[in-house]
Each structure stands twice: as C-alpha cells, then as structure tokens.
Design a protein around this motif. Structure first.
Motif, PDB file in Angstrom:
ATOM      1  N   ALA A   1      47.214  25.285  39.626  1.00 55.19           N
ATOM      2  CA  ALA A   1      48.062  24.588  38.392  1.00 55.19           C
ATOM      3  C   ALA A   1      48.978  26.015  37.270  1.00 55.19           C
ATOM      4  O   ALA A   1      50.129  25.374  37.542  1.00 55.19           O
ATOM      5  CB  ALA A   1      46.970  23.636  37.786  1.00 55.19           C
ATOM      6  N   THR A   2      48.832  27.060  37.412  1.00 58.18           N
ATOM      7  CA  THR A   2      49.067  27.736  36.215  1.00 58.18           C
ATOM      8  C   THR A   2      50.401  28.762  36.691  1.00 58.18           C
ATOM      9  O   THR A   2      51.253  28.458  36.891  1.00 58.18           O
ATOM     10  CB  THR A   2      48.252  28.598  35.926  1.00 58.18           C
ATOM     11  N   ARG A   3      49.450  29.009  38.071  1.00 56.99           N
ATOM     12  CA  ARG A   3      50.604  29.191  39.413  1.00 56.99           C
ATOM     13  C   ARG A   3      52.002  28.355  39.461  1.00 56.99           C
ATOM     14  O   ARG A   3      53.278  28.629  39.722  1.00 56.99           O
ATOM     15  CB  ARG A   3      50.533  29.917  40.066  1.00 56.99           C
ATOM     16  N   ALA A   4      52.043  27.038  39.932  1.00 60.25           N
ATOM     17  CA  ALA A   4      52.766  26.318  39.919  1.00 60.25           C
ATOM     18  C   ALA A   4      53.834  26.086  38.848  1.00 60.25           C
ATOM     19  O   ALA A   4      54.930  25.968  38.986  1.00 60.25           O
ATOM     20  CB  ALA A   4      51.965  24.983  40.019  1.00 60.25           C
ATOM     21  N   ILE A   5      54.031  26.673  37.480  1.00 58.51           N
ATOM     22  CA  ILE A   5      54.357  26.349  36.384  1.00 58.51           C
ATOM     23  C   ILE A   5      54.597  28.063  36.336  1.00 58.51           C
ATOM     24  O   ILE A   5      55.931  28.206  35.889  1.00 58.51           O
ATOM     25  CB  ILE A   5      53.807  26.254  35.341  1.00 58.51           C
ATOM     26  N   GLN A   6      53.919  28.784  36.269  1.00 62.66           N
ATOM     27  CA  GLN A   6      54.872  30.507  36.183  1.00 62.66           C
ATOM     28  C   GLN A   6      54.159  30.956  36.992  1.00 62.66           C
ATOM     29  O   GLN A   6      52.817  32.005  36.891  1.00 62.66           O
ATOM     30  CB  GLN A   6      54.187  30.586  34.798  1.00 62.66           C
ATOM     31  N   PRO A   7      54.469  31.476  37.969  1.00 65.44           N
ATOM     32  CA  PRO A   7      53.725  32.166  39.284  1.00 65.44           C
ATOM     33  C   PRO A   7      53.408  34.007  39.006  1.00 65.44           C
ATOM     34  O   PRO A   7      52.971  34.295  40.028  1.00 65.44           O
ATOM     35  CB  PRO A   7      55.272  32.007  40.338  1.00 65.44           C
ATOM     36  N   SER A   8      54.080  34.390  38.456  1.00 70.14           N
ATOM     37  CA  SER A   8      54.084  35.623  38.006  1.00 70.14           C
ATOM     38  C   SER A   8      52.545  35.813  36.946  1.00 70.14           C
ATOM     39  O   SER A   8      52.179  37.135  37.075  1.00 70.14           O
ATOM     40  CB  SER A   8      55.421  36.615  36.942  1.00 70.14           C
ATOM     41  N   VAL A   9      51.910  34.669  36.538  1.00 70.32           N
ATOM     42  CA  VAL A   9      50.466  34.643  36.130  1.00 70.32           C
ATOM     43  C   VAL A   9      49.729  35.820  36.616  1.00 70.32           C
ATOM     44  O   VAL A   9      49.536  35.198  38.004  1.00 70.32           O
ATOM     45  CB  VAL A   9      50.464  33.820  35.291  1.00 70.32           C
ATOM     46  N   ARG A  10      48.992  36.662  36.964  1.00 68.80           N
ATOM     47  CA  ARG A  10      47.554  37.067  37.198  1.00 68.80           C
ATOM     48  C   ARG A  10      46.375  37.165  36.830  1.00 68.80           C
ATOM     49  O   ARG A  10      46.184  36.923  35.685  1.00 68.80           O
ATOM     50  CB  ARG A  10      47.115  38.579  36.872  1.00 68.80           C
ATOM     51  N   PHE A  11      45.438  36.575  37.376  1.00 66.73           N
ATOM     52  CA  PHE A  11      44.073  36.073  37.366  1.00 66.73           C
ATOM     53  C   PHE A  11      43.197  37.371  37.572  1.00 66.73           C
ATOM     54  O   PHE A  11      43.181  37.544  38.777  1.00 66.73           O
ATOM     55  CB  PHE A  11      43.465  34.891  37.635  1.00 66.73           C
ATOM     56  N   ASP A  12      42.240  37.823  36.584  1.00 70.31           N
ATOM     57  CA  ASP A  12      40.903  38.155  37.403  1.00 70.31           C
ATOM     58  C   ASP A  12      39.909  37.995  36.197  1.00 70.31           C
ATOM     59  O   ASP A  12      39.689  37.594  35.514  1.00 70.31           O
ATOM     60  CB  ASP A  12      41.356  39.584  37.974  1.00 70.31           C
ATOM     61  N   GLY A  13      38.750  38.240  36.966  1.00 71.68           N
ATOM     62  CA  GLY A  13      37.408  38.214  36.433  1.00 71.68           C
ATOM     63  C   GLY A  13      36.109  37.969  36.946  1.00 71.68           C
ATOM     64  O   GLY A  13      35.848  38.294  37.892  1.00 71.68           O
ATOM     65  N   VAL A  14      35.203  36.764  36.428  1.00 70.90           N
ATOM     66  CA  VAL A  14      34.045  36.446  37.171  1.00 70.90           C
ATOM     67  C   VAL A  14      34.480  35.466  38.102  1.00 70.90           C
ATOM     68  O   VAL A  14      34.599  34.521  37.454  1.00 70.90           O
ATOM     69  CB  VAL A  14      33.188  36.051  35.907  1.00 70.90           C
ATOM     70  N   ALA A  15      34.546  35.417  39.572  1.00 65.23           N
ATOM     71  CA  ALA A  15      34.896  34.172  40.324  1.00 65.23           C
ATOM     72  C   ALA A  15      34.119  33.826  41.939  1.00 65.23           C
ATOM     73  O   ALA A  15      33.196  34.835  42.034  1.00 65.23           O
ATOM     74  CB  ALA A  15      36.627  34.754  40.725  1.00 65.23           C
ATOM     75  N   GLY A  16      34.001  32.765  41.961  1.00 65.07           N
ATOM     76  CA  GLY A  16      33.278  32.396  43.600  1.00 65.07           C
ATOM     77  C   GLY A  16      34.067  31.991  43.983  1.00 65.07           C
ATOM     78  O   GLY A  16      35.736  32.861  44.051  1.00 65.07           O
ATOM     79  N   PRO A  17      34.177  31.817  45.842  1.00 68.28           N
ATOM     80  CA  PRO A  17      34.852  31.796  46.947  1.00 68.28           C
ATOM     81  C   PRO A  17      36.332  30.806  46.860  1.00 68.28           C
ATOM     82  O   PRO A  17      37.176  31.557  47.278  1.00 68.28           O
ATOM     83  CB  PRO A  17      34.055  31.613  47.737  1.00 68.28           C
ATOM     84  N   ARG A  18      36.263  29.638  46.165  1.00 67.97           N
ATOM     85  CA  ARG A  18      37.414  28.820  45.477  1.00 67.97           C
ATOM     86  C   ARG A  18      38.859  30.022  44.718  1.00 67.97           C
ATOM     87  O   ARG A  18      40.119  29.630  45.440  1.00 67.97           O
ATOM     88  CB  ARG A  18      37.246  28.216  45.261  1.00 67.97           C
ATOM     89  N   MET A  19      38.201  30.568  43.737  1.00 72.86           N
ATOM     90  CA  MET A  19      38.986  31.403  43.004  1.00 72.86           C
ATOM     91  C   MET A  19      39.822  32.845  43.343  1.00 72.86           C
ATOM     92  O   MET A  19      40.806  32.470  43.389  1.00 72.86           O
ATOM     93  CB  MET A  19      37.856  31.563  41.682  1.00 72.86           C
ATOM     94  N   VAL A  20      39.254  33.070  44.580  1.00 70.42           N
ATOM     95  CA  VAL A  20      39.297  34.042  45.172  1.00 70.42           C
ATOM     96  C   VAL A  20      40.484  33.515  46.139  1.00 70.42           C
ATOM     97  O   VAL A  20      41.487  34.682  45.955  1.00 70.42           O
ATOM     98  CB  VAL A  20      38.162  34.591  45.791  1.00 70.42           C
ATOM     99  N   GLU A  21      39.883  32.765  47.159  1.00 68.34           N
ATOM    100  CA  GLU A  21      40.918  32.047  48.491  1.00 68.34           C
ATOM    101  C   GLU A  21      42.813  31.722  47.096  1.00 68.34           C
ATOM    102  O   GLU A  21      43.382  31.754  47.626  1.00 68.34           O
ATOM    103  CB  GLU A  21      40.635  30.836  48.493  1.00 68.34           C
TER     104      GLU A  21
END
Length: 295
Positions: A48-68
């Motif tokens: 949802a965030t990237r649909a509004i602002q595609p340039s946002v990058r995420f990293d951190g503690v993540a499960g498989p769906r977040m990685v996808e």
C-alpha cells in the motif's frame, strides 16, 4: 546520536512528517514483524505504501510475505515467533534480533521505524529506534486495555504514532497520552479481496448447522494452549445442540499436524479445513478465535 526533529510547537513530529536524510529521494523505512499474521499485515502495508510512493524502501525483521512484497530481510523471526520474549527457547533469538536491529538502526539513515504487534519484542525495539532518533510507528496496538494498562507508559514514551485496528482503542490510548489513530482492521480488506469457493462453503454447511469454526491461531505454542479449550467448548455445544458441526483451521499450514493430533482427542467430530480457511469462516455461524488478528 541523531536528535528528534521538533515542530514549531516544540512537539516531536510524527513518522509521517519527520524529514530524515533518506527521505529526499528514496526513503528507507525499518520494519519488523515477528510472527506469521504480522508478516501478512506488514506485506500489505508495504504494498500500500509503495502504491502511493514507489521509491520507499523497506528492510528489517521480515517473514516470507514481506520479502515477496519487496522487503530486504536482515532477520527472520516469523518461523520462531513467541508471544512472550520469556519463552525459554526463543530468548536467544529475541536477543539476537534486538542486537542485530540495533546495529542496523545505527548504521543506516532510516526515515522511520514500523513495528507490528508482538509488544514483548517491539517495545524494546522501539526504544532502540528512539535512542538513535528514528521516529516509531506502532501498527496493531498491544492489547494493554485487557492485560497491561500499567505498562502504557512504555508505549507512550517509545512510540510517536500508534495505528490501532479496533475503534474503541483510539479513545482508550489517547486518554493515556498516546498519539493513536484508528485505521481499520487489516482483515476487513483482505477478506473482501479473497476469492471464496462457494461450493466449498455450501459443502461445509451441508454437513449440518449451526457450523462452529475453531481458529486457534498461527503459532505452535498458542495453538497448544488455545485449541484444547476450544475443543472443550465444541463438546459442550454438541451436547446442547446435537446437529452442530465443527471445523478447525489455522492461519498457516505449519501447525496443521498439531491441529490433527489435538483434534483426535476430541469426543465430537471436528473436520480439519487447512486448505479452506476463508471458506470455513464464511460458512460458520459461530467462530471461536484466539486473541489477535486471525488471518
């Protein structure tokens, strides 16, 4: 150590307005989800965030769906999640996660940190983000109104914004000095988007009504704790309503063998429905659900 940015009134700015070095072109957001249901909700938040602002990058503690969804993973707690950091077999992983996250938060120019549910892990993590000047958004509030009102000072002191999913929570937390906003329940949109197999729903209801769904959660230790009680309730319902039928499902397939083993001990037939989670909920007249965000 970077200082917290203040607005003109002298108050700390929220994660939505704070300008961090990384926000100029490609904002970098730290995000943490420590269990399967949080992994699902975090993945939806990322999309949802990237649909509004595609340039946002995420990293951190993540499960498989977040990685996808495009999150860079520095640590995976989703397969070893515990409701409490004090669960012995997860203490070492919890501490390792906090140390890894601390180094990461200090090493990169994060615009904000987003932590999701799991207060025993994420309240300490929020403190570490705050210590290096990274504003914190807490999504899916700890249920302190039920079990931990005396700990609200930690939430108030460590979190800039709190996104709550139950309507009454906004007023409750605001009355405690926490900057809370009701954002709606994530499952409402997710279920609206699901493709429900109506033939499966009809087949479940043909077995008999009322249909009672048992949803004991997504984590092994929670299922072990919750499902026996749900099965006891099922036995009492069956005694009072002979035509009632029962189905059980969980938010992930990893606990399916445990469901099967526990269901065998029940004195009434309970049909495992691991492949038809949404259809079971749709078919049910009554749902017995573990505390949390069942997905």
């Amino acid at each position: 150590m970077r200082g917290r940015r203040l607005d003109r009134s002298g108050k700390r700015e929220s994660p939505l307005t704070t300008h961090h070095p990384s926000t100029s072109s490609n904002p970098l957001v730290f995000i943490s989800a420590a269990e399967p249901s949080a992994d699902l909700h975090a993945a939806e938040l990322i999309r949802a965030t990237r649909a509004i602002q595609p340039s946002v990058r995420f990293d951190g503690v993540a499960g498989p769906r977040m990685v996808e969804a495009g999150c860079e993973r520095i640590f995976d707690m989703s397969r070893h999640a515990a409701m409490l950091l004090g669960v012995v077999k997860n203490v070492a992983r919890g501490l390792a996660m906090l140390n890894t996250c601390d180094r990461h938060l200090r090493g990169y120019p994060f615009a904000a940190a987003v932590v999701i549910d799991s207060p025993m892990l994420h309240l300490p993590l929020a403190a570490k983000a705050q210590a290096v000047g990274v504003p914190v958004l807490y999504y899916i509030a700890p249920q302190m109104w039920a079990w931990g009102k005396y700990r609200i000072h930690k939430l108030r002191n460590r979190v800039d914004r709190l996104a709550v999913i139950l309507p009454f929570e906004e007023e409750f937390f605001r009355n405690q000095g926490v900057n809370a906003t009701y954002v709606g329940h994530p499952l409402a949109d997710q279920f609206a988007q699901l493709s429900i197999d109506r033939n499966v729903v009809a087949g479940i209801r043909r077995r008999g009504v009322p249909v009672v769904a048992l949803l004991p959660g997504s984590r092994t230790h929670v299922v072990e704790s919750v499902l026996p009680g749900q099965l006891e309730v099922a036995e009492r319902i069956a005694s009072a309503i002979p035509g009632a039928t029962f189905g059980v499902s969980a938010a992930n397939t990893q606990v399916a063998p445990l469901l099967t083993r526990l269901v065998r001990a029940c004195r009434v037939p309970v049909e495992p429905c691991p492949a038809h989670h949404a259809e079971l909920i749709q078919a049910a007249d009554l749902v017995l659900v573990a505390s949390g965000t069942t997905a």
